[in-house]
Write an enzyme that holds these catalytic residues in place. Sequence first.
Site, PDB file in Angstrom:
ATOM      1  N   HIS A   1      -7.714   5.106 -15.300  1.00  0.00           N
ATOM      2  CA  HIS A   1      -6.732   4.118 -14.836  1.00  0.00           C
ATOM      3  C   HIS A   1      -6.398   3.175 -15.985  1.00  0.00           C
ATOM      4  CE1 HIS A   1      -4.839   1.020 -12.321  1.00  0.00           C
ATOM      5  NE2 HIS A   1      -4.690   2.002 -11.448  1.00  0.00           N
TER       6      HIS A   1
ATOM      7  N   ASP B   1      -5.911   8.277  -6.308  1.00  0.00           N
ATOM      8  CA  ASP B   1      -5.330   9.602  -6.059  1.00  0.00           C
ATOM      9  C   ASP B   1      -6.359  10.709  -5.936  1.00  0.00           C
ATOM     10  OD1 ASP B   1      -2.849   8.403  -8.229  1.00  0.00           O
ATOM     11  OD2 ASP B   1      -2.599   8.792  -6.090  1.00  0.00           O
TER      12      ASP B   1
HETATM   13  C1  SDX Z   1      -1.881   5.466 -10.305  1.00  0.00           C
HETATM   14  O1  SDX Z   1      -1.071   1.293 -12.761  1.00  0.00           O
HETATM   15  C2  SDX Z   1      -1.412   1.461 -11.552  1.00  0.00           C
HETATM   16  O2  SDX Z   1      -1.885   0.522 -10.893  1.00  0.00           O
HETATM   17  C3  SDX Z   1      -1.180   2.836 -11.006  1.00  0.00           C
HETATM   18  C4  SDX Z   1      -1.738   3.087  -9.592  1.00  0.00           C
HETATM   19  C5  SDX Z   1      -0.989   2.294  -8.554  1.00  0.00           C
HETATM   20  O3  SDX Z   1      -1.563   2.072  -7.461  1.00  0.00           O
HETATM   21  O4  SDX Z   1       0.205   1.995  -8.773  1.00  0.00           O
HETATM   22  O5  SDX Z   1      -3.116   2.751  -9.534  1.00  0.00           O
HETATM   23  C6  SDX Z   1      -1.584   4.538  -9.186  1.00  0.00           C
HETATM   24  O6  SDX Z   1      -0.980   5.834 -11.013  1.00  0.00           O
HETATM   25  C7  SDX Z   1      -3.316   5.852 -10.579  1.00  0.00           C
HETATM   26  C8  SDX Z   1      -3.454   6.794 -11.822  1.00  0.00           C
HETATM   27  C9  SDX Z   1      -3.085   8.201 -11.374  1.00  0.00           C
HETATM   28  N1  SDX Z   1      -2.998   9.095 -12.563  1.00  0.00           N
HETATM   29  C10 SDX Z   1      -3.941  10.056 -12.720  1.00  0.00           C
HETATM   30  O7  SDX Z   1      -4.948  10.197 -12.033  1.00  0.00           O
HETATM   31  C11 SDX Z   1      -3.614  11.007 -13.867  1.00  0.00           C
HETATM   32  C12 SDX Z   1      -4.893  11.260 -14.668  1.00  0.00           C
HETATM   33  N2  SDX Z   1      -5.234  10.011 -15.328  1.00  0.00           N
HETATM   34  C13 SDX Z   1      -4.707   9.797 -16.626  1.00  0.00           C
HETATM   35  O8  SDX Z   1      -3.563  10.450 -16.978  1.00  0.00           O
HETATM   36  C14 SDX Z   1      -4.966   8.422 -17.178  1.00  0.00           C
HETATM   37  O9  SDX Z   1      -6.207   8.015 -16.806  1.00  0.00           O
HETATM   38  C15 SDX Z   1      -3.961   7.341 -16.883  1.00  0.00           C
HETATM   39  C16 SDX Z   1      -2.557   7.762 -17.165  1.00  0.00           C
HETATM   40  C17 SDX Z   1      -4.066   6.895 -15.471  1.00  0.00           C
HETATM   41  C18 SDX Z   1      -4.315   6.221 -17.819  1.00  0.00           C
HETATM   42  O10 SDX Z   1      -4.179   6.786 -19.120  1.00  0.00           O
HETATM   43  P1  SDX Z   1      -4.554   5.918 -20.375  1.00  0.00           P
HETATM   44  O11 SDX Z   1      -3.752   4.685 -20.372  1.00  0.00           O
HETATM   45  O12 SDX Z   1      -4.541   6.766 -21.605  1.00  0.00           O
HETATM   46  O13 SDX Z   1      -6.042   5.547 -20.018  1.00  0.00           O
HETATM   47  P2  SDX Z   1      -7.036   4.928 -20.985  1.00  0.00           P
HETATM   48  O14 SDX Z   1      -6.375   4.170 -22.093  1.00  0.00           O
HETATM   49  O15 SDX Z   1      -8.050   4.223 -20.163  1.00  0.00           O
HETATM   50  O16 SDX Z   1      -7.739   6.241 -21.640  1.00  0.00           O
HETATM   51  C19 SDX Z   1      -8.903   6.039 -22.383  1.00  0.00           C
HETATM   52  C20 SDX Z   1      -9.249   7.396 -22.937  1.00  0.00           C
HETATM   53  C21 SDX Z   1      -8.103   8.071 -23.653  1.00  0.00           C
HETATM   54  O17 SDX Z   1      -8.710   8.888 -24.654  1.00  0.00           O
HETATM   55  P3  SDX Z   1      -8.703   8.311 -26.195  1.00  0.00           P
HETATM   56  O18 SDX Z   1      -7.265   8.056 -26.525  1.00  0.00           O
HETATM   57  O19 SDX Z   1      -9.556   7.054 -26.153  1.00  0.00           O
HETATM   58  O20 SDX Z   1      -9.323   9.438 -26.994  1.00  0.00           O
HETATM   59  O21 SDX Z   1      -9.620   8.276 -21.844  1.00  0.00           O
HETATM   60  C22 SDX Z   1      -8.769   9.410 -21.863  1.00  0.00           C
HETATM   61  C23 SDX Z   1      -7.532   9.022 -22.628  1.00  0.00           C
HETATM   62  O22 SDX Z   1      -6.984  10.180 -23.240  1.00  0.00           O
HETATM   63  N3  SDX Z   1      -8.456   9.701 -20.474  1.00  0.00           N
HETATM   64  C24 SDX Z   1      -8.741  10.846 -19.869  1.00  0.00           C
HETATM   65  C25 SDX Z   1      -8.305  10.684 -18.551  1.00  0.00           C
HETATM   66  N4  SDX Z   1      -7.787   9.458 -18.391  1.00  0.00           N
HETATM   67  C26 SDX Z   1      -7.876   8.854 -19.599  1.00  0.00           C
HETATM   68  N5  SDX Z   1      -9.297  11.984 -20.330  1.00  0.00           N
HETATM   69  C27 SDX Z   1      -9.431  12.986 -19.426  1.00  0.00           C
HETATM   70  N6  SDX Z   1      -9.045  12.905 -18.108  1.00  0.00           N
HETATM   71  C28 SDX Z   1      -8.479  11.772 -17.662  1.00  0.00           C
HETATM   72  N7  SDX Z   1      -8.097  11.678 -16.399  1.00  0.00           N
END
Ligand code: SDX
Length: 392
Positions: free
Chosen positions: A270, A327
């Site tokens: 998130h 989700d």
């Molecule tokens: C919603 O914003 C909101 O409030 C949204 C929401 C709402 O109610 O409106 O809560 C609803 O959208 C929830 C999120 C749903 N999306 C997913 O579940 C999709 C899978 N999750 C990811 O795509 C991701 O976690 C995000 C998009 C939600 C956040 O991505 P970020 O901004 O890159 O997250 P981060 O900066 O915390 O990531 C830190 C690291 C990164 O790696 P590095 O760049 O440090 O090497 O963790 C990795 C990311 O690549 N990472 C994941 C991951 N989520 C983050 N790696 C593997 N699997 C994942 N799910």
Amino acid sequence: KTGAFTYDPGFTSTASCESKLTYIDGDQGVLLHRGYPIDQLAEQSSFMEVAYLLLNKELPDSATLDKFTHTITRHTMLHEQLLQFYRGFRRDAHPMAIMCGVVGALSAFYHDSTDIADPHQRMVASHRLIAKMPTIAANAYKYSVGQPFVYPDNSLSYAGNFLKMTFGVPAEDYEVDPVVESAMDKIFILHADHEQNASTSTVRLAGSSGANPFACIAAGIACLWGPAHGGANEAALNMLREIGTPDRIPEYIARAKDKNDPFRLMGFGHRVYKNFDPRAKVLSKAATDVLDKLGISDPVLDTARELEQIALKDDYFVEKKLYPNVDFYSGVILSAIGFPTSMFTALFALARTVGWVAQWNEMITDPDQKIGRPRQLYTGPTQRDYIPLDRR
Ligand code: SDX
């Protein structure tokens, strides 16, 4: 470097805003709506109460709640000509494509609630949007399965009416199952608002130009559709079904950790929560309750639980503070109720309309509000002279 800016990867141009609606503490995993914890609202209130709270600052007393619910209920029908609008779509159109189109078209049918300078029209538009989203979403489902639209039944609750419009057929009576009705209402509460997420920010930015509320909500629906945002509930269940059995979980954990693989664990991670998403905790418990009460055993729930346990002990997920989000479990419940995965994000949009509308009202009534205009950090070439075609 030729005078161009040196790009600072740490720079993020996040436009922040003030709001009184929702507070999130991402490190503690706290979510409050006007000060009330989400788990208490999910367990003790109703979606109509939460809608009133977000729109009007305080929880309603019984008479006020009845009046608000009646106001919403009497706006649930769609203009009859709008029903023709659906017939322009292919039967296999994604429900979110239909939602974007139909909600955007509302401003062509309800001219008397598009003047944002008129407080009465703003409130009528707000009530119309909250009231009509279940009808619009249910019709999208009906159209996709080739069944006739079922008109709203104002004797039912908000969730009950939606279930009947979705799963009822004219040829038979439809009894709303109280277990399903309660689960549906709880899911709506858990998706109602979430501070300045991508789709809410989209609604605010669109609204800041003075666009009519129907167009702004259509913009929010478009943004929510993305798999990184609201589209994740559909993607998460599809992922859990693809994993199939717990023995295949390590393969997907490895892929999620592989920087060369674009695969991400859907329903995990998130932008704000670096602890458990409190909504995921409520949904995790509700998934077990609902399936038990409905007498359904879904192996996907076992896979989800096993995946959660493995991921939460994995160094990568621990170090990056990746936890289940809203989700991750919602799809298990929605599938048990009978929705196809293609409807999951449409349900998210239905519920989030309350938050979008409340946030839009808060923004539009702010006397200091100006049009949104995020700036940028320019990293392109510095100024240079034009080179005529014959010299290139
Ligand atoms: C919603 O914003 C909101 O409030 C949204 C929401 C709402 O109610 O409106 O809560 C609803 O959208 C929830 C999120 C749903 N999306 C997913 O579940 C999709 C899978 N999750 C990811 O795509 C991701 O976690 C995000 C998009 C939600 C956040 O991505 P970020 O901004 O890159 O997250 P981060 O900066 O915390 O990531 C830190 C690291 C990164 O790696 P590095 O760049 O440090 O090497 O963790 C990795 C990311 O690549 N990472 C994941 C991951 N989520 C983050 N790696 C593997 N699997 C994942 N799910």
